[in-house]
Design a protein around this motif. Structure first.
Motif, PDB file in Angstrom:
ATOM      1  N   VAL A 190      51.552 -37.258  12.293  1.00 41.18           N
ATOM      2  CA  VAL A 190      52.924 -36.926  11.904  1.00 41.18           C
ATOM      3  C   VAL A 190      53.732 -36.445  13.094  1.00 41.18           C
ATOM      4  O   VAL A 190      53.187 -36.016  14.118  1.00 41.18           O
ATOM      5  N   GLY A 191      55.042 -36.486  12.909  1.00 45.91           N
ATOM      6  CA  GLY A 191      55.920 -36.024  13.972  1.00 45.91           C
ATOM      7  C   GLY A 191      55.991 -34.525  14.085  1.00 45.91           C
ATOM      8  O   GLY A 191      56.367 -33.992  15.135  1.00 45.91           O
ATOM      9  N   ASN A 192      55.607 -33.818  13.009  1.00 44.71           N
ATOM     10  CA  ASN A 192      55.717 -32.355  12.983  1.00 44.71           C
ATOM     11  C   ASN A 192      54.421 -31.737  12.469  1.00 44.71           C
ATOM     12  O   ASN A 192      54.337 -31.296  11.314  1.00 44.71           O
ATOM     13  N   PRO A 193      53.383 -31.703  13.300  1.00 44.18           N
ATOM     14  CA  PRO A 193      52.120 -31.086  12.873  1.00 44.18           C
ATOM     15  C   PRO A 193      52.173 -29.569  13.005  1.00 44.18           C
ATOM     16  O   PRO A 193      52.776 -29.035  13.948  1.00 44.18           O
ATOM     17  N   VAL A 194      51.560 -28.855  12.062  1.00 40.37           N
ATOM     18  CA  VAL A 194      51.516 -27.392  12.113  1.00 40.37           C
ATOM     19  C   VAL A 194      50.094 -26.940  11.796  1.00 40.37           C
ATOM     20  O   VAL A 194      49.542 -27.301  10.749  1.00 40.37           O
ATOM     21  N   ALA A 195      49.523 -26.167  12.694  1.00 41.43           N
ATOM     22  CA  ALA A 195      48.201 -25.582  12.464  1.00 41.43           C
ATOM     23  C   ALA A 195      48.372 -24.282  11.692  1.00 41.43           C
ATOM     24  O   ALA A 195      49.027 -23.357  12.175  1.00 41.43           O
ATOM     25  N   VAL A 196      47.815 -24.227  10.487  1.00 41.53           N
ATOM     26  CA  VAL A 196      47.964 -23.055   9.620  1.00 41.53           C
ATOM     27  C   VAL A 196      46.637 -22.308   9.564  1.00 41.53           C
ATOM     28  O   VAL A 196      45.611 -22.885   9.209  1.00 41.53           O
ATOM     29  N   ASN A 197      46.676 -21.024   9.918  1.00 41.98           N
ATOM     30  CA  ASN A 197      45.452 -20.229   9.898  1.00 41.98           C
ATOM     31  C   ASN A 197      44.322 -21.008  10.566  1.00 41.98           C
ATOM     32  O   ASN A 197      43.249 -21.186   9.993  1.00 41.98           O
ATOM     33  N   PRO A 198      44.521 -21.516  11.785  1.00 39.85           N
ATOM     34  CA  PRO A 198      43.586 -22.489  12.361  1.00 39.85           C
ATOM     35  C   PRO A 198      42.224 -21.903  12.690  1.00 39.85           C
ATOM     36  O   PRO A 198      42.115 -20.744  13.101  1.00 39.85           O
ATOM     37  N   ASP A 199      41.192 -22.737  12.496  1.00 40.02           N
ATOM     38  CA  ASP A 199      39.880 -22.336  12.990  1.00 40.02           C
ATOM     39  C   ASP A 199      39.912 -22.389  14.519  1.00 40.02           C
ATOM     40  O   ASP A 199      40.889 -22.826  15.132  1.00 40.02           O
ATOM     41  N   THR A 200      38.832 -21.936  15.146  1.00 37.31           N
ATOM     42  CA  THR A 200      38.836 -21.770  16.602  1.00 37.31           C
ATOM     43  C   THR A 200      39.146 -23.070  17.324  1.00 37.31           C
ATOM     44  O   THR A 200      39.960 -23.111  18.261  1.00 37.31           O
ATOM     45  N   ARG A 201      38.508 -24.166  16.890  1.00 38.02           N
ATOM     46  CA  ARG A 201      38.714 -25.430  17.584  1.00 38.02           C
ATOM     47  C   ARG A 201      40.113 -25.999  17.353  1.00 38.02           C
ATOM     48  O   ARG A 201      40.710 -26.578  18.260  1.00 38.02           O
ATOM     49  N   LEU A 202      40.655 -25.813  16.142  1.00 35.41           N
ATOM     50  CA  LEU A 202      42.014 -26.291  15.912  1.00 35.41           C
ATOM     51  C   LEU A 202      43.017 -25.452  16.692  1.00 35.41           C
ATOM     52  O   LEU A 202      44.014 -25.978  17.204  1.00 35.41           O
ATOM     53  N   ALA A 203      42.760 -24.148  16.813  1.00 31.50           N
ATOM     54  CA  ALA A 203      43.659 -23.295  17.598  1.00 31.50           C
ATOM     55  C   ALA A 203      43.708 -23.776  19.042  1.00 31.50           C
ATOM     56  O   ALA A 203      44.778 -23.839  19.658  1.00 31.50           O
ATOM     57  N   ALA A 204      42.541 -24.130  19.594  1.00 27.96           N
ATOM     58  CA  ALA A 204      42.504 -24.639  20.969  1.00 27.96           C
ATOM     59  C   ALA A 204      43.207 -25.986  21.063  1.00 27.96           C
ATOM     60  O   ALA A 204      43.968 -26.245  22.008  1.00 27.96           O
ATOM     61  N   THR A 205      42.971 -26.847  20.080  1.00 27.13           N
ATOM     62  CA  THR A 205      43.629 -28.159  20.068  1.00 27.13           C
ATOM     63  C   THR A 205      45.138 -28.013  19.982  1.00 27.13           C
ATOM     64  O   THR A 205      45.893 -28.705  20.680  1.00 27.13           O
ATOM     65  N   ALA A 206      45.591 -27.107  19.107  1.00 25.01           N
ATOM     66  CA  ALA A 206      47.028 -26.884  18.941  1.00 25.01           C
ATOM     67  C   ALA A 206      47.648 -26.376  20.240  1.00 25.01           C
ATOM     68  O   ALA A 206      48.761 -26.794  20.616  1.00 25.01           O
ATOM     69  N   ALA A 207      46.943 -25.484  20.937  1.00 22.65           N
ATOM     70  CA  ALA A 207      47.459 -24.963  22.202  1.00 22.65           C
ATOM     71  C   ALA A 207      47.580 -26.072  23.241  1.00 22.65           C
ATOM     72  O   ALA A 207      48.570 -26.144  23.982  1.00 22.65           O
ATOM     73  N   ILE A 208      46.591 -26.946  23.300  1.00 18.81           N
ATOM     74  CA  ILE A 208      46.606 -28.040  24.285  1.00 18.81           C
ATOM     75  C   ILE A 208      47.711 -29.042  23.968  1.00 18.81           C
ATOM     76  O   ILE A 208      48.422 -29.520  24.858  1.00 18.81           O
ATOM     77  N   ARG A 209      47.875 -29.357  22.685  1.00 15.70           N
ATOM     78  CA  ARG A 209      48.836 -30.387  22.296  1.00 15.70           C
ATOM     79  C   ARG A 209      50.239 -29.844  22.029  1.00 15.70           C
ATOM     80  O   ARG A 209      51.162 -30.606  21.771  1.00 15.70           O
TER      81      ARG A 209
END
Length: 491
Positions: free
Chosen positions: A209-228
């Motif tokens: 999607v054009g507007n992804p949002v990490a909600v209450n992210p687990d550790t790996r998603l938090a890292a992925t969200a920070a990178i992307r």
């Protein structure tokens, strides 16, 4: 709600929500299974020898899931759960899950509700995309008023479930594939759409999607969200609040928020802290006397065990490190000269989510004769918020803070051998009519005055030195020419 084709339009966009640890804080499966068991659909069996071990295993898996989120190991029982459904009657399952759905709707996180309504108002299709079986989640999507539901399909013979999957297990890349297929079928532009999830294994979905949002992210998603560069949200807190290890900054620092540690140079006393509500929304107002006021209010709330969302002027939020910290704690930036309603709207959203909002109705520290005026003057913000939300207004009277850090000083008095007395007194909720902001503001300001010592209500003529202490360092104007200043302004 429909999980089939929707009217075709090239301009359709969607808001796609994961369920567990996203719309709700934990797992929905325990609620569904409890209702299925109570309805006699799921026969879990009772063996006095193994039942305690089964319950321990379930408890352990749930605890791990609630803390760490999804994993391949935890998904195996979910994938195999279809086998337990062999022979379950479709109508009985629907009835039990309809009851479960009503319970789960009440578990939806407080800031998910306004987010859903915001997307609905913008004309986006609302989609529930969960690995959970459609047999469970269809009723929930209906209850939420969603337009579509995507999930794992169980095969049936028209009357009962057969214990087999009807298609893929909708998890990880398969979930992204299912969403993409649905979007193509319904003419939805994913590049204009939003997706919300907590799980690293939903990264393929978020990337669609054009507007992804990490909600209450687990550790790996938090890292992925920070990178992307994907934004992160916690739908149990105001937008922008930072959580570390599942807790707010205010919660981590609360054990250190002790007067003797934070401000050893002041003798601070707190009175009637129990009048601050232990839960639920509240508007807390205080009279502004000093740069030291936020410190005292922070200590007060630490003692009360509540997190707060403070409204503060933009000059503080624009300081690089301090401003970022304040935003991470849920602070609301106010640009007083703009006339924008956005700060009050942000505060109202926090209150609707059950949080505590703090503000000083005076807007800034009074200058000159106004500082010594027994009649406090305020702006309409607190009154308007109370009228809009129906939330109680709790007054806190501060006294003596200017002896620690007067406006004329660049730094506070930091002499531990000369500790000025400071007090913070909490009052009862202010009785408001909620139909006249002028009258309600006057009632709020009077309630603050009533919490101050008797000397605050004595009208007197301050000395020139006293007046100068109410101005910023280097002030060259006439200190007696400030009596007509509008409350909350610096010019």
């Amino acid at each position: 709600m429909s999980n089939g084709a929707l009217p075709m339009s090239r301009n359709l966009s969607a808001a796609i929500f994961d369920l567990d640890r996203t719309l709700i804080s934990g797992s929905s499966s325990t609620v569904f299974m409890r209702h299925l068991t109570e309805a006699g659909v799921a026969d879990v069996g009772k063996n006095p020898l193994i039942e305690p071990l089964v319950e321990l295993a379930q408890f352990t898996l749930k605890a791990v899931y609630d803390i760490a989120g999804e994993s391949r190991l935890l998904m195996q029982p979910a994938k195999l759960a279809v086998r337990a459904a062999v022979g379950w009657n479709i109508g009985d399952v629907d009835a039990a899950c309809a009851k479960a759905a009503k319970e789960i709707v009440e578990m939806v996180q407080p800031f998910a509700r306004p987010l859903i309504e915001e997307h609905r108002a913008e004309g986006r299709l609302l989609v529930l995309a969960s690995t959970s079986p459609l047999a469970f989640t269809t009723a929930l999507a209906d209850e939420l008023g969603f337009d579509a539901v995507i999930g794992t399909s169980w095969a049936n013979d028209g009357t009962n479930y057969t214990g087999e999957l009807d298609g893929p297990f909708v998890w990880g890349p398969a979930k992204a594939d299912a969403v993409e297929a649905w979007a193509v079928e319904n003419g939805v532009r994913l590049d204009r759409s939003y997706a919300y999830s907590d799980s690293y294994f939903d990264s393929p979905l978020l990337a669609l999607v054009g507007n992804p949002v990490a909600v209450n992210p687990d550790t790996r998603l938090a890292a992925t969200a920070a990178i992307r560069g994907w934004p992160t949200r916690h739908l149990d807190k105001s937008d922008g609040v930072i959580k570390i290890g599942g807790r707010e900054i205010q919660e981590w620092t609360r054990p250190l928020m002790r007067p003797e540690l934070v401000a050893p140079y002041a003798d601070i006393s707190f009175h009637d802290i129990d009048k601050i509500p232990t839960e639920g929304a509240a508007i807390v107002v205080f009279n502004h006397r000093s740069y030291f006021d936020p410190t005292v209010m922070g200590l007060l709330f630490a003692k009360a065990g509540r997190n707060l969302r403070g409204l503060g002027k933009k000059e503080v939020f624009d300081v690089p490190i301090i401003g970022r910290l304040m935003r991470g704690m849920g602070g609301v930036r106010v640009e007083r000269s703009s006339g924008s309603d956005e700060p009050l709207q942000a505060a109202a959203r926090a209150l609707e989510g059950g949080e505590v909002v703090m503000l000083a109705p005076e807007g800034t520290i009074p200058r000159g004769p106004a500082f010594f005026d027994p009649e406090l003057k305020g702006r309409w913000g607190a009154a308007k918020l109370a009228a809009q939300t129906g939330v109680p207004v709790i007054p806190v009277g501060l006294w003596g803070t200017e002896r620690v850090w007067p406006r004329s000083a660049r730094l506070p008095n930091m002499n531990p051998t000369n500790r000025p007395a400071v007090s913070a007194t909490v009052g009862d909720p202010v009785q408001l009519g909620l139909d006249d902001p002028d009258a309600d503001t006057q009632a709020i300001m009077q309630a603050l005055v009533d919490l101050l010592p008797s000397e605050a209500r004595e009208r007197r003529t301050p000395t020139n030195d006293e007046l100068m202490q109410t101005f910023p360092p280097g002030y060259k104007g006439d200190p007696n020419a400030e009596s007509e200043r509008r409350p909350g302004t610096d010019t």
